[in-house]
Design a protein around this motif. Structure first.
Motif, short mmCIF file in Angstrom:
data_model
loop_
_atom_site.label_atom_id
_atom_site.label_comp_id
_atom_site.label_asym_id
_atom_site.label_seq_id
_atom_site.Cartn_x
_atom_site.Cartn_y
_atom_site.Cartn_z
N SER A 31 -1.40 7.42 -2.34
CA SER A 31 -1.91 6.15 -2.85
C SER A 31 -0.77 5.16 -3.09
CB SER A 31 -2.69 6.39 -4.15
OG SER A 31 -3.17 5.17 -4.67
N GLU A 34 0.42 3.88 0.23
CA GLU A 34 -0.49 2.86 0.76
C GLU A 34 -0.25 1.51 0.10
OE1 GLU A 34 -4.33 4.54 0.15
OE2 GLU A 34 -4.10 6.06 1.73
N ASP A 35 -0.01 1.51 -1.21
CA ASP A 35 0.30 0.27 -1.92
C ASP A 35 1.59 -0.34 -1.41
OD1 ASP A 35 -1.96 0.40 -3.52
OD2 ASP A 35 -0.93 1.43 -5.16
N SER A 44 -4.06 -5.45 3.92
CA SER A 44 -4.84 -5.10 2.73
C SER A 44 -4.67 -3.62 2.43
CB SER A 44 -6.32 -5.41 2.97
OG SER A 44 -6.86 -4.52 3.95
N LYS A 45 -5.03 -3.23 1.20
CA LYS A 45 -4.96 -1.81 0.84
C LYS A 45 -5.88 -0.99 1.75
CE LYS A 45 -4.09 1.89 -1.66
NZ LYS A 45 -4.44 1.99 -3.09
N THR A 46 -7.02 -1.55 2.11
CA THR A 46 -7.94 -0.85 3.01
C THR A 46 -7.31 -0.65 4.38
OG1 THR A 46 -9.89 -1.76 1.89
CG2 THR A 46 -10.20 -0.93 4.13
N GLN A 47 -6.65 -1.67 4.90
CA GLN A 47 -5.98 -1.54 6.21
C GLN A 47 -4.84 -0.54 6.14
OE1 GLN A 47 -5.18 -5.81 6.61
NE2 GLN A 47 -6.28 -5.77 8.58
N SER A 48 -4.09 -0.59 5.03
CA SER A 48 -2.99 0.35 4.86
C SER A 48 -3.51 1.78 4.83
CB SER A 48 -2.24 0.03 3.56
OG SER A 48 -1.22 0.97 3.31
N HIS A 49 -4.60 2.00 4.09
CA HIS A 49 -5.21 3.34 4.04
C HIS A 49 -5.67 3.77 5.44
CE1 HIS A 49 -7.65 6.71 2.68
NE2 HIS A 49 -8.61 6.24 3.46
N SER A 50 -6.31 2.85 6.16
CA SER A 50 -6.81 3.18 7.50
C SER A 50 -5.67 3.55 8.44
CB SER A 50 -7.59 1.99 8.07
OG SER A 50 -8.75 1.74 7.32
N ASP A 53 -4.26 7.01 7.40
CA ASP A 53 -5.27 8.03 7.71
C ASP A 53 -5.29 8.30 9.21
OD1 ASP A 53 -7.64 9.70 6.86
OD2 ASP A 53 -8.65 8.35 8.25
#
Length: 213
Positions: A31, A34-35, A44-50, A53
């Motif tokens: 986490s 990702e930040d 975005s955090k969502t793009q970073s997570h994607s 992943d």
């Protein structure tokens, strides 16, 4: 292996054995990574997570297909395959213990970073340009965290840390010294998962950033 290439040399350790471990003063979580990637790239955090992943899933796919993955200025992930079930000693019970052993795949096809990123970007539903930025930020953050004495734990992929290797002295059979290797640091990597376990070998650029080259 190194032992095979030195089959006529008797290895004796004068100052202990490998003392490197995966422990370190602090660990960066996925986490937090990702930040950090989002902050550095503007994603975005969502793009970073994607992106991260997709990195994990694409890496597993390449390892499952027995392909190595080389990331520029970082290192190479090498695939392992099962070497069968072996029997060993269980120190807890005093009895025997069966476990699955693993060995490196010989001369695997090597996937370069551009190819790997294109495949992972498609998996993440991102442009290759954005995915490239995410991977560069990821590599840089792993390096800076290790340089500061921390470790990085990525869920589903593995843990990166820096450990110390004790000095070693190699002897020939006649008792003369063959080689002396001073104490040094080494990037240690422990992959997760019960199958297709990968080995990570840091390249010279990453090693030098950490003062281990």
């Amino acid at each position: 292996t190194g032992e095979t290439s030195m089959n006529k040399v008797l290895l004796m350790v004068m100052s202990g054995v490998i003392t490197a471990s995966m422990s370190s003063s602090w660990a960066m979580s996925q986490s937090e990574m990702e930040d950090a990637v989002a902050a550095q790239t503007g994603l975005s955090k969502t793009q970073s997570h994607s992106a991260l992943d997709a990195f994990e899933k694409q890496l597993k796919e390449e390892m499952g297909a027995k392909r190595a993955v080389k990331l520029d200025g970082f290192g190479q992930y090498n695939p392992r395959q099962s070497a069968g079930i072996r029997t060993g000693y269980n120190p807890r019970t005093g009895g025997q213990l069966q476990y699955e052993s693993w060995k490196l795949v010989k001369k695997p096809e090597v996937v370069d970073e551009a190819t790997f990123n294109a495949r992972a970007a498609a998996r993440a539903g991102m442009s290759v340009e954005d995915y490239d930025k995410a991977v560069e930020a990821y590599k840089g953050k792993v390096a800076s965290t290790l340089r500061k004495g921390g470790s990085v734990a990525m869920h589903g992929e593995g843990t990166y840390a820096v450990g110390r290797v004790a000095a070693r002295t190699y002897y020939r059979k006649d008792g003369s010294i063959s080689k002396v290797v001073p104490a040094h640091k080494k990037v240690r990597y422990s992959g997760y998962g019960d199958s297709n376990r990968q080995q990570f070998k840091a390249d010279q650029e990453l090693s030098c950033k950490l003062g281990t080259c």
